[in-house]
Design a protein around this motif. Sequence first.
Motif, PDB file in Angstrom:
ATOM      1  N   SER A   1       0.845  -1.192  -0.079  1.00  0.00           N
ATOM      2  CA  SER A   1      -0.125  -0.108   0.303  1.00  0.00           C
ATOM      3  C   SER A   1       0.829   1.383  -0.075  1.00  0.00           C
ATOM      4  CB  SER A   1      -0.912  -0.135   1.135  1.00  0.00           C
ATOM      5  OG  SER A   1      -0.032  -0.115   2.511  1.00  0.00           O
ATOM      6  N   ALA A   2       2.097   1.141  -0.163  1.00  0.00           N
ATOM      7  CA  ALA A   2       2.868   2.153  -0.423  1.00  0.00           C
ATOM      8  C   ALA A   2       2.970   3.656  -1.565  1.00  0.00           C
ATOM      9  CB  ALA A   2       4.703   2.098  -0.983  1.00  0.00           C
ATOM     10  N   ALA A   3       1.999   3.020  -2.462  1.00  0.00           N
ATOM     11  CA  ALA A   3       1.022   4.148  -3.005  1.00  0.00           C
ATOM     12  C   ALA A   3       0.417   4.926  -2.479  1.00  0.00           C
ATOM     13  CB  ALA A   3       0.633   3.118  -4.688  1.00  0.00           C
ATOM     14  N   ALA A   4      -0.100   4.748  -1.507  1.00  0.00           N
ATOM     15  CA  ALA A   4      -1.164   5.939  -0.944  1.00  0.00           C
ATOM     16  C   ALA A   4      -0.806   6.227  -0.159  1.00  0.00           C
ATOM     17  CB  ALA A   4      -2.559   4.784   0.246  1.00  0.00           C
ATOM     18  N   LEU A   5       0.372   6.566   0.407  1.00  0.00           N
ATOM     19  CA  LEU A   5       1.261   7.552   1.060  1.00  0.00           C
ATOM     20  C   LEU A   5       1.123   8.792   1.020  1.00  0.00           C
ATOM     21  CD1 LEU A   5       4.902   5.471   2.187  1.00  0.00           C
ATOM     22  CD2 LEU A   5       2.082   5.568   3.259  1.00  0.00           C
TER      23      LEU A   5
ATOM     24  N   VAL B   1      -6.965   8.726   4.599  1.00  0.00           N
ATOM     25  CA  VAL B   1      -7.593   7.731   4.833  1.00  0.00           C
ATOM     26  C   VAL B   1      -9.172   8.047   3.717  1.00  0.00           C
ATOM     27  CG1 VAL B   1      -9.085   6.240   5.481  1.00  0.00           C
ATOM     28  CG2 VAL B   1      -7.247   6.476   6.825  1.00  0.00           C
ATOM     29  N   ARG B   2      -9.623   8.965   3.844  1.00  0.00           N
ATOM     30  CA  ARG B   2     -10.885   9.426   3.219  1.00  0.00           C
ATOM     31  C   ARG B   2     -10.230   9.554   1.332  1.00  0.00           C
ATOM     32  NH1 ARG B   2     -13.310  12.781   6.000  1.00  0.00           N
ATOM     33  NH2 ARG B   2     -15.556  11.421   6.518  1.00  0.00           N
ATOM     34  N   ASP B   3      -9.085  10.267   1.135  1.00  0.00           N
ATOM     35  CA  ASP B   3      -8.828  10.329  -0.019  1.00  0.00           C
ATOM     36  C   ASP B   3      -8.820   9.257  -0.631  1.00  0.00           C
ATOM     37  OD1 ASP B   3      -8.641  12.752   0.294  1.00  0.00           O
ATOM     38  OD2 ASP B   3      -6.731  13.330   0.777  1.00  0.00           O
ATOM     39  N   VAL B   4      -7.879   7.889   0.045  1.00  0.00           N
ATOM     40  CA  VAL B   4      -7.936   6.741  -0.553  1.00  0.00           C
ATOM     41  C   VAL B   4      -8.441   5.936  -0.977  1.00  0.00           C
ATOM     42  CG1 VAL B   4      -6.331   4.281   0.520  1.00  0.00           C
ATOM     43  CG2 VAL B   4      -5.410   6.829   1.027  1.00  0.00           C
ATOM     44  N   VAL B   5      -9.581   5.686   0.200  1.00  0.00           N
ATOM     45  CA  VAL B   5     -11.238   4.960  -0.106  1.00  0.00           C
ATOM     46  C   VAL B   5     -11.607   5.829  -1.640  1.00  0.00           C
ATOM     47  CG1 VAL B   5     -13.016   4.334   0.647  1.00  0.00           C
ATOM     48  CG2 VAL B   5     -10.962   4.465   2.010  1.00  0.00           C
ATOM     49  N   GLY B   6     -11.891   6.772  -1.576  1.00  0.00           N
ATOM     50  CA  GLY B   6     -12.477   8.146  -2.455  1.00  0.00           C
ATOM     51  C   GLY B   6     -11.659   7.431  -4.117  1.00  0.00           C
TER      52      GLY B   6
ATOM     53  N   ARG C   1      -6.596  -1.880   6.108  1.00  0.00           N
ATOM     54  CA  ARG C   1      -8.443  -2.331   6.085  1.00  0.00           C
ATOM     55  C   ARG C   1      -8.829  -0.684   5.602  1.00  0.00           C
ATOM     56  NH1 ARG C   1     -10.927  -0.094  11.219  1.00  0.00           N
ATOM     57  NH2 ARG C   1      -9.526  -0.345  12.500  1.00  0.00           N
ATOM     58  N   THR C   2      -7.877   0.313   5.482  1.00  0.00           N
ATOM     59  CA  THR C   2      -8.066   1.909   4.260  1.00  0.00           C
ATOM     60  C   THR C   2      -8.068   0.756   3.147  1.00  0.00           C
ATOM     61  OG1 THR C   2      -6.769   2.889   5.964  1.00  0.00           O
ATOM     62  CG2 THR C   2      -6.879   3.839   3.720  1.00  0.00           C
ATOM     63  N   MET C   3      -7.206  -0.078   2.978  1.00  0.00           N
ATOM     64  CA  MET C   3      -6.631  -0.534   1.821  1.00  0.00           C
ATOM     65  C   MET C   3      -8.449  -1.388   1.032  1.00  0.00           C
ATOM     66  SD  MET C   3      -4.059   0.888   1.257  1.00  0.00           S
ATOM     67  CE  MET C   3      -3.830   0.862  -0.325  1.00  0.00           C
ATOM     68  N   ILE C   4      -8.560  -2.523   2.347  1.00  0.00           N
ATOM     69  CA  ILE C   4      -9.955  -2.774   1.332  1.00  0.00           C
ATOM     70  C   ILE C   4     -11.447  -2.363   1.846  1.00  0.00           C
ATOM     71  CG2 ILE C   4     -11.212  -5.012   2.748  1.00  0.00           C
ATOM     72  CD1 ILE C   4      -9.256  -5.651   3.797  1.00  0.00           C
ATOM     73  N   ALA C   5     -11.484  -0.715   1.918  1.00  0.00           N
ATOM     74  CA  ALA C   5     -12.528   0.023   2.381  1.00  0.00           C
ATOM     75  C   ALA C   5     -12.110   0.381   1.034  1.00  0.00           C
ATOM     76  CB  ALA C   5     -12.330   1.081   3.184  1.00  0.00           C
TER      77      ALA C   5
ATOM     78  N   SER D   1      -1.716   2.702  11.770  1.00  0.00           N
ATOM     79  CA  SER D   1      -0.931   1.586  12.250  1.00  0.00           C
ATOM     80  C   SER D   1      -1.035   0.459  11.199  1.00  0.00           C
ATOM     81  CB  SER D   1      -1.626   0.618  13.431  1.00  0.00           C
ATOM     82  OG  SER D   1      -3.187  -0.049  12.939  1.00  0.00           O
ATOM     83  N   GLY D   2      -0.552  -0.637  11.059  1.00  0.00           N
ATOM     84  CA  GLY D   2      -0.646  -1.797   9.949  1.00  0.00           C
ATOM     85  C   GLY D   2      -1.769  -2.095   9.632  1.00  0.00           C
ATOM     86  N   GLY D   3      -2.468  -2.476  11.167  1.00  0.00           N
ATOM     87  CA  GLY D   3      -4.210  -3.061  10.480  1.00  0.00           C
ATOM     88  C   GLY D   3      -4.381  -1.610   9.922  1.00  0.00           C
ATOM     89  N   GLU D   4      -4.734  -1.094  10.162  1.00  0.00           N
ATOM     90  CA  GLU D   4      -5.164   0.176  10.228  1.00  0.00           C
ATOM     91  C   GLU D   4      -5.430   1.068   8.595  1.00  0.00           C
ATOM     92  OE1 GLU D   4      -5.789   3.081  14.217  1.00  0.00           O
ATOM     93  OE2 GLU D   4      -4.441   3.054  12.587  1.00  0.00           O
ATOM     94  N   ARG D   5      -4.095   0.523   8.636  1.00  0.00           N
ATOM     95  CA  ARG D   5      -3.384   0.172   6.987  1.00  0.00           C
ATOM     96  C   ARG D   5      -4.663  -0.406   5.948  1.00  0.00           C
ATOM     97  NH1 ARG D   5       2.506   1.889   5.697  1.00  0.00           N
ATOM     98  NH2 ARG D   5       2.096   3.277   6.559  1.00  0.00           N
TER      99      ARG D   5
END
Length: 279
Positions: free
Chosen positions: A106-110, A114-119, A168-172, A162-166
């Motif tokens: 998920s490095a490309a999301a840096l 979170v809302r931007d990534v999910v969008g 979940r963001t990618m799954i969202a 955190s790793g887990g939050e990231r």
Amino acid sequence: MTPAPFPTGPSQKPSPPAAIAVEGLDCRLGGSLGGRTVLHQVGFSVPPGILLGILGPNGSGKTTLLRCLAGLQAPSAGRIRIEGEDPRALRPVELARRLALQAQDSAAALGFTVRDVVGMGRLAHRRSAFAGPGPEDRAIVEDALARLELTALADRPVERLSGGERQRTMIARALAQRPRILLLDEPTNHLDIHHRFALLDLLRGLGITVVATLHDIDLAARWCDRILLMKDGRLLSDAPPDAALTPERLAAVYRVAATVDRHPGNGRLRIDLSPLPAT
């Protein structure tokens, strides 16, 4: 605005195509000189709407298989069909409306919230590359954030997660894409027990086709409708959990001793693993 429900595939026909069909799949990585064959004659078919788990030790070809299904990796032989069509022949936007992939990197999301990534999952549904999000896009993003328990983190930069939050963001983000087929590479990685259970319950309830690589055999036995068991790039079993996860197959694939029974209260498959005795 209430977001539209998840699509459940094309309208019913007498013989609808499989969500995914794979025949005689070989995949070689690294070119003809010095490369290696990662997948050997893999074949299976996935009906719409099931949760399919792909299990196997590290190096068994699970991630490469997902990349082939997503059209990101060209097979060396054989064929793949997504709803009856070759994924590599579809326009990227058309494939993205059918299929979403959550990869481990998920490095490309840096640099985004979170809302931007999910969008980003809504890009394939916009009228043009320059069009901004509409009311339906925003509602779907908020729905995906809520489903993955990310609403309180929506404005936080991804690099502060955190790793887990990231994870979940990618799954969202993949959910916001609203695909008919969802491919997930180790979706429970980094998640605590609560979020593992919540995620698998969510995946079972989406009503779409989900294919997930997993390392946790007990979770796969509990939540998956079918299991592909792989070793060294070969498919050793394609069956419901109770038929795929036998002590003999688990010993052959993972080199462990397995006790397989059912929970006396709920009847669910239960698997206990231990090292094989030294020889």
